[in-house]
Design an enzyme around this catalytic site. Structure first.
Site, PDB file in Angstrom:
ATOM      1  N   GLN A 204      16.251   5.306  -9.702  1.00 11.56           N
ATOM      2  CA  GLN A 204      15.787   5.623  -8.361  1.00 11.56           C
ATOM      3  C   GLN A 204      14.296   5.918  -8.361  1.00 11.56           C
ATOM      4  O   GLN A 204      13.704   6.107  -7.316  1.00 11.56           O
ATOM      5  CB  GLN A 204      16.522   6.865  -7.819  1.00 11.56           C
ATOM      6  CG  GLN A 204      17.995   6.671  -7.559  1.00 11.56           C
ATOM      7  CD  GLN A 204      18.709   7.975  -7.233  1.00 11.56           C
ATOM      8  OE1 GLN A 204      19.612   8.368  -7.966  1.00 11.56           O
ATOM      9  NE2 GLN A 204      18.328   8.656  -6.163  1.00 11.56           N
ATOM     10  N   PHE A 235      23.099   7.970  -6.421  1.00  6.94           N
ATOM     11  CA  PHE A 235      23.598   9.246  -5.892  1.00  6.94           C
ATOM     12  C   PHE A 235      22.830  10.450  -6.432  1.00  6.94           C
ATOM     13  O   PHE A 235      23.358  11.561  -6.457  1.00  6.94           O
ATOM     14  CB  PHE A 235      25.102   9.403  -6.177  1.00  6.94           C
ATOM     15  CG  PHE A 235      25.922   8.248  -5.661  1.00  6.94           C
ATOM     16  CD1 PHE A 235      26.012   8.007  -4.295  1.00  6.94           C
ATOM     17  CD2 PHE A 235      26.574   7.382  -6.523  1.00  6.94           C
ATOM     18  CE1 PHE A 235      26.746   6.929  -3.806  1.00  6.94           C
ATOM     19  CE2 PHE A 235      27.303   6.299  -6.049  1.00  6.94           C
ATOM     20  CZ  PHE A 235      27.391   6.074  -4.685  1.00  6.94           C
ATOM     21  N   GLU A 239      17.773   9.744 -10.570  1.00  7.99           N
ATOM     22  CA  GLU A 239      16.455  10.197 -10.113  1.00  7.99           C
ATOM     23  C   GLU A 239      15.573  10.556 -11.301  1.00  7.99           C
ATOM     24  O   GLU A 239      14.427  10.123 -11.383  1.00  7.99           O
ATOM     25  CB  GLU A 239      16.618  11.388  -9.153  1.00  7.99           C
ATOM     26  CG  GLU A 239      15.302  11.782  -8.519  1.00  7.99           C
ATOM     27  CD  GLU A 239      15.439  12.813  -7.405  1.00  7.99           C
ATOM     28  OE1 GLU A 239      16.531  12.962  -6.850  1.00  7.99           O
ATOM     29  OE2 GLU A 239      14.432  13.480  -7.102  1.00  7.99           O
ATOM     30  N   ARG A 317      16.840  24.172  -2.798  1.00  7.23           N
ATOM     31  CA  ARG A 317      17.466  23.493  -1.646  1.00  7.23           C
ATOM     32  C   ARG A 317      18.808  24.130  -1.297  1.00  7.23           C
ATOM     33  O   ARG A 317      19.193  24.167  -0.128  1.00  7.23           O
ATOM     34  CB  ARG A 317      17.603  21.983  -1.864  1.00  7.23           C
ATOM     35  CG  ARG A 317      18.023  21.241  -0.602  1.00  7.23           C
ATOM     36  CD  ARG A 317      17.928  19.723  -0.726  1.00  7.23           C
ATOM     37  NE  ARG A 317      16.629  19.198  -0.394  1.00  7.23           N
ATOM     38  CZ  ARG A 317      16.244  18.798   0.833  1.00  7.23           C
ATOM     39  NH1 ARG A 317      17.084  18.867   1.858  1.00  7.23           N
ATOM     40  NH2 ARG A 317      15.036  18.344   1.033  1.00  7.23           N
ATOM     41  N   ARG A 349      23.418  13.818  -4.380  1.00 10.64           N
ATOM     42  CA  ARG A 349      23.562  13.760  -2.923  1.00 10.64           C
ATOM     43  C   ARG A 349      23.682  15.134  -2.253  1.00 10.64           C
ATOM     44  O   ARG A 349      24.728  15.771  -2.304  1.00 10.64           O
ATOM     45  CB  ARG A 349      24.776  12.906  -2.584  1.00 10.64           C
ATOM     46  CG  ARG A 349      24.682  12.210  -1.240  1.00 10.64           C
ATOM     47  CD  ARG A 349      25.796  11.210  -1.087  1.00 10.64           C
ATOM     48  NE  ARG A 349      25.556  10.273  -0.005  1.00 10.64           N
ATOM     49  CZ  ARG A 349      26.271   9.180   0.214  1.00 10.64           C
ATOM     50  NH1 ARG A 349      27.265   8.881  -0.584  1.00 10.64           N
ATOM     51  NH2 ARG A 349      25.998   8.376   1.212  1.00 10.64           N
ATOM     52  N   PHE A 351      21.563  17.608  -3.130  1.00  6.41           N
ATOM     53  CA  PHE A 351      20.545  18.272  -3.962  1.00  6.41           C
ATOM     54  C   PHE A 351      20.639  19.800  -3.862  1.00  6.41           C
ATOM     55  O   PHE A 351      19.651  20.483  -3.627  1.00  6.41           O
ATOM     56  CB  PHE A 351      19.165  17.791  -3.485  1.00  6.41           C
ATOM     57  CG  PHE A 351      18.053  17.838  -4.507  1.00  6.41           C
ATOM     58  CD1 PHE A 351      17.915  16.857  -5.468  1.00  6.41           C
ATOM     59  CD2 PHE A 351      17.109  18.866  -4.477  1.00  6.41           C
ATOM     60  CE1 PHE A 351      16.859  16.897  -6.376  1.00  6.41           C
ATOM     61  CE2 PHE A 351      16.050  18.910  -5.390  1.00  6.41           C
ATOM     62  CZ  PHE A 351      15.929  17.921  -6.330  1.00  6.41           C
ATOM     63  N   ALA A 518      16.097  12.498  -1.508  1.00  8.28           N
ATOM     64  CA  ALA A 518      15.942  13.403  -0.366  1.00  8.28           C
ATOM     65  C   ALA A 518      16.207  12.672   0.955  1.00  8.28           C
ATOM     66  O   ALA A 518      15.696  13.069   2.002  1.00  8.28           O
ATOM     67  CB  ALA A 518      14.557  14.056  -0.366  1.00  8.28           C
ATOM     68  N   GLU A 720      22.164  11.627   2.702  1.00  6.09           N
ATOM     69  CA  GLU A 720      22.878  12.771   2.140  1.00  6.09           C
ATOM     70  C   GLU A 720      23.687  13.595   3.141  1.00  6.09           C
ATOM     71  O   GLU A 720      24.776  14.065   2.815  1.00  6.09           O
ATOM     72  CB  GLU A 720      21.879  13.714   1.441  1.00  6.09           C
ATOM     73  CG  GLU A 720      21.189  13.105   0.246  1.00  6.09           C
ATOM     74  CD  GLU A 720      19.981  13.930  -0.184  1.00  6.09           C
ATOM     75  OE1 GLU A 720      18.956  13.884   0.511  1.00  6.09           O
ATOM     76  OE2 GLU A 720      20.073  14.632  -1.196  1.00  6.09           O
TER      77      GLU A 720
END
Ligand code: MTE
Ligand code: MOS
Length: 780
Positions: A204, A235, A239, A317, A349, A351, A518, A720
């Site tokens: 990603q 997902f 990342e 988050r 997904r 986060f 995000a 998400e």
């Protein structure tokens, strides 16, 4: 700006199929492992740690070496043995110490995966055990963290709690989740001239893979190019995590001077890579007779694993979503990223948002149950206002609150009140099977909370036949980003969508990109691509105006043609003419999200450009003798702003929801006492399948919902937020557990609510209901 007026819904806002939909089902879509294998390709395999925490006394690879076999240990890394995305100090291969079962220790490249594996298993690694830290509780208690604890606060929580007429406190355990992307982690490294490296990676975040591979090779970033056409799902699991595999492939390729492919099988992928963080939430809440939440002190502790990775931002988050839709006058939220000897947990997904949201929803649910009220009534009582009562614990004012409207609409369309009465009647008549019902809302903040990631670039070429080549920094993982951005460009030129060629993401075309994460992929890259297309369109309009001797604003682009008064050319004819007049038909575009800022030191600011909303109603039935259950019906209503592509957004809403249902019900990660993950294959780890869909499933995209902020064509990010609609299923199960004891005690349920967990919750509720305890005794 992308004003949105009344654009024809032919391209933009049209329900076009995903550009690769046919290729996905026919098997023609090319993933990294499907690329033609270059001559001389070697395959790599990773030997991992069997210990949760140990000192590496020695590594003997003398039996590994052989013709055509290449070994790599930490000592073979030419640059830095570090792929830490934010904090650094996160090794590619263990050096001196192993910190979880599954940690890569050495890698081998050979003619086949099997040959590499057999050679690697001849290595002799001697370990000396160290005490492992395996649980959140232990790490939290010993203050073993990967980053310092962090707090957000507003008002005076101690005074607020002291003043409150009622108080409750409790604890909620929230499980993690494996990404279970259908395509596992994979990278192929192809050596180029001068020691340069081309890396094809399922990632990603191509820029980060580029940066990490360069760092590990000890080369500048311009020596490494990373490309990805598509992933078979990311997902969040791709990342940061792909860097280790790309780096190993690149080091082995450098050593062997041959291309190297590293593709993990499912078990190794699950043993090596990090997952969604499991959390332990502890809370104390003060509330009034009506159920108004007055004060909240919430602590959120996450299992970060052995290194930081993205954990600090993920815990943040979670904290940013520990209010969900609710105003809290006096509030303190603290976060702890606990260092444990397990896989390094990572983005997934939502986060962290889903965990924070489940925790606050559970507090609201407990308040309602302790007062004997319907949880929906208490939820509504606590919603953020539209003009007052609208400041979050991080001091951002909620300016776009539409939760009242969504919930009102869904409550109506799902016939919540009527079904509540029917379910009560059912439960009175049914001693064994019990039904539960819940409506839960979602408010999810859109933007990277690290402000600088909120930028994107794009590159657009128009060729002389009018066909368009589109490239941007976003990556395609099935979510439909490439389709949406192509729609945006086609719409801007007013040409057919099929005239826009979607191309692989490459660090050589658009540099210094952010992860596609995000949920901001379309918001950022769509705007950047629009800016590039607009630049070329403007040049073409100016050229046409000169050509026809008319003012620029008389030139119109519509349905494949460019015209002014009686003059008219096809887009292709104009492109050809413009080229001959030496007009540049290529442009870059750039976008940065306006308005966002955040000061983490004071935990104040506007981390989110806007919020995406949604709500869900779920009805579940539970067998109180076995704990088995089924979600019978789910009604979802989700806010995608003015959807750029309702077909794709519908897929995101349904898919996100069902992935969330898996997280909260059947997907259970289980480590043994030695820290070995024992659920590392589909045989022991249960993801949802078609049968897990509610037989009655009603999904709608909210209408007349244009984003109040000037996002791309007034749409909203949708990747998400729908995952959290699954909360309704968990609360419906909890409601059914409560029904098993006539709602005489507040049930205690953990996540995931596996049938086993549901059965234990029923047994626990029955035990407590048999004791003469007051109703409000929940979890103290
Ligand atoms: N949908 C599919 N089909 N596959 C994925 O891997 N990832 C999700 C979501 N939807 C994902 C997906 C996650 S974690 C994010 S952040 C967003 O897509 C990223 O893409 P976007 O920003 O373009 O929405
Ligand atoms: Mo998504 S968890 O932001 O990749």
């Amino acid at each position: 700006m992308a004003d949105d007026g009344d654009r024809p819904a032919r391209i933009i806002h049209a329900a076009l199929p995903h550009d690769s939909a046919r290729k996905h089902v026919s098997g023609e879509a090319i993933y990294t492992d499907d690329l033609p294998e270059p001559p001389g390709l070697l395959h790599a395999w990773i030997l991992t740690s069997p210990r949760a925490h140990a000192r590496i006394v020695s590594i003997d690879t003398s039996q590994v070496d052989g013709p055509g076999v290449f070994v790599m240990t930490a000592a073979d890394i030419p640059g830095r043995n570090d792929v830490g995305p934010i904090h650094g100090g996160e090794p590619v291969l263990a050096h001196g110490i192993v910190e979880y079962v599954g940690q890569p220790v050495l890698a081998v490249a050979a003619a086949s995966i099997r040959a590499a594996r057999e050679a690697a298993e001849r290595a002799v690694v001697v370990y000396e055990n160290l005490p492992p830290m395996l649980s959140i509780e232990e790490a939290w208690q010993k203050e073993s963290y990967v980053s310092p604890p962090h707090t957000m606060a507003r008002g005076d929580v101690n005074a607020g709690l002291a003043r409150a007429p009622h108080r409750l406190s409790g604890e909620l355990r929230i499980g993690g989740q494996d990404h279970f992307y259908l395509e596992g982690q994979v990278a192929m490294a192809l050596p180029q001239e001068d020691g340069d490296m081309l890396v094809l990676s399922s990632t990603q975040h191509p820029t980060e893979v580029q940066k990490m591979v360069a760092q590990v090779l000890g080369r500048p970033m311009n020596a490494v190019t990373v490309e990805v056409r598509r992933m078979g799902g990311g997902f969040g699991g791709k990342e940061t995590q792909p860097a280790i595999f790309a780096a190993i492939a690149a080091v082995l390729a450098t050593k062997a001077r041959r291309p190297v492919k590293l593709r993990l099988d499912r078990d190794d992928d699950m043993m090596i890579t990090g997952k969604r963080h499991d959390f332990l939430a502890r809370y104390e809440a003060g509330y009034d007779d009506e159920g108004r939440l007055l004060a909240l002190d919430m602590a959120l502790a996450a299992r970060a694993g052995h290194v930081a990775d993205l954990s600090p931002a993920i815990v943040d988050r979670a904290m940013f979503h520990a209010d969900n839709c609710y105003h809290i006058e006096d509030v303190r939220i603290s976060g702890f990223a606990c260092k444990t000897n397990t896989q390094s947990n990572t983005a997934f997904r939502g986060f962290g948002g889903p965990q924070g949201m489940l925790a606050i929803e559970n507090v609201i649910d407990e308040i309602a149950r302790s007062l004997g009220k319907d949880p929906l009534a208490v939820r509504k009582l606590n919603f953020y206002g539209t003009d007052t009562r609208n400041v979050t614990p991080y001091h951002q004012t909620v300016e776009d609150n539409i939760v009242h409207d969504i919930v009102a609409e869904l409550e109506q369309s799902a016939e919540y009140a009527k079904r509540r009465v029917e379910i009560e009647a059912f439960n009175r008549a049914s001693p064994i099977l019990k039904k539960g019902l819940a409506l839960t809302p979602v408010k999810f903040g859109i933007s990277f909370t690290a402000t600088h990631y909120n930028q994107a670039g794009a590159l657009v070429h128009v060729y002389t036949d009018g066909s368009v080549h589109l490239n941007h920094g976003g990556t395609e993982m099935g979510q439909g980003l490439f389709t949406k951005v192509a729609q945006i460009v086609a719409d801007e030129f007013q040409i057919d969508y099929s005239q826009v060629k979607i191309t692989a993401t490459s660090t050589g075309k658009v540099p210094n990109t952010s992860a596609t994460a995000a949920s901001s992929g379309t918001d950022l890259n769509g705007m950047a691509a629009l800016a590039a297309a607009r630049t070329i369109r403007q040049r073409l309009a100016e050229f046409a105006a000169g050509h026809w001797r008319v003012p620029v604003d008389a030139v119109r682009f519509s349905q494949g043609r460019v015209s002014a008064g009686a003059e008219s050319l096809s887009f292709a004819e104009l492109a050809e003419l413009a080229y001959k007049a030496r007009i540049q038909l290529s442009a870059t575009g750039f976008y940065r999200t306006p308005k966002v800022h955040y000061d983490r030191a004071t935990a104040r600011g506007r981390p989110f450009y806007y919020f995406a909303y949604g709500a869900a109603v779920a009805e579940a039935i539970v067998d109180t003798l076995t704990g088995e259950y089924r979600c019978l019906r789910a009604d979802l209503l989700h806010d995608a702003g003015k959807s750029i592509n309702p077909a794709i957004d519908m897929g995101q809403i349904e898919g996100g929801f069902i992935q969330g249902v898996g997280w909260l019900t059947t997907e259970e990660l289980w480590w043994d006492h030695d820290g070995r993950l024992r659920t590392h294959a589909p045989s022991t780890y249960k993801i949802p399948v078609a049968r897990d869909l509610p037989p009655d499933f009603r999904v709608r995209i909210l209408e007349r919902a244009a984003n109040r902020e000037e996002t791309i064509h007034r749409s909203k990010a949708v990747g998400e937020p729908p995952l959290m609609l699954a909360n309704a299923v968990w609360f419906a199960l909890k409601d059914a557990v409560g029904a098993a004891v006539d709602h005489r005690v507040v049930p205690r349920l953990c996540a995931p609510a596996t049938p086993e967990a549901v059965l234990m919750a029923i047994e626990d509720a029955k035990r407590r209901a048999a004791q003469p305890l007051p109703l409000a005794a929940s979890g103290e």
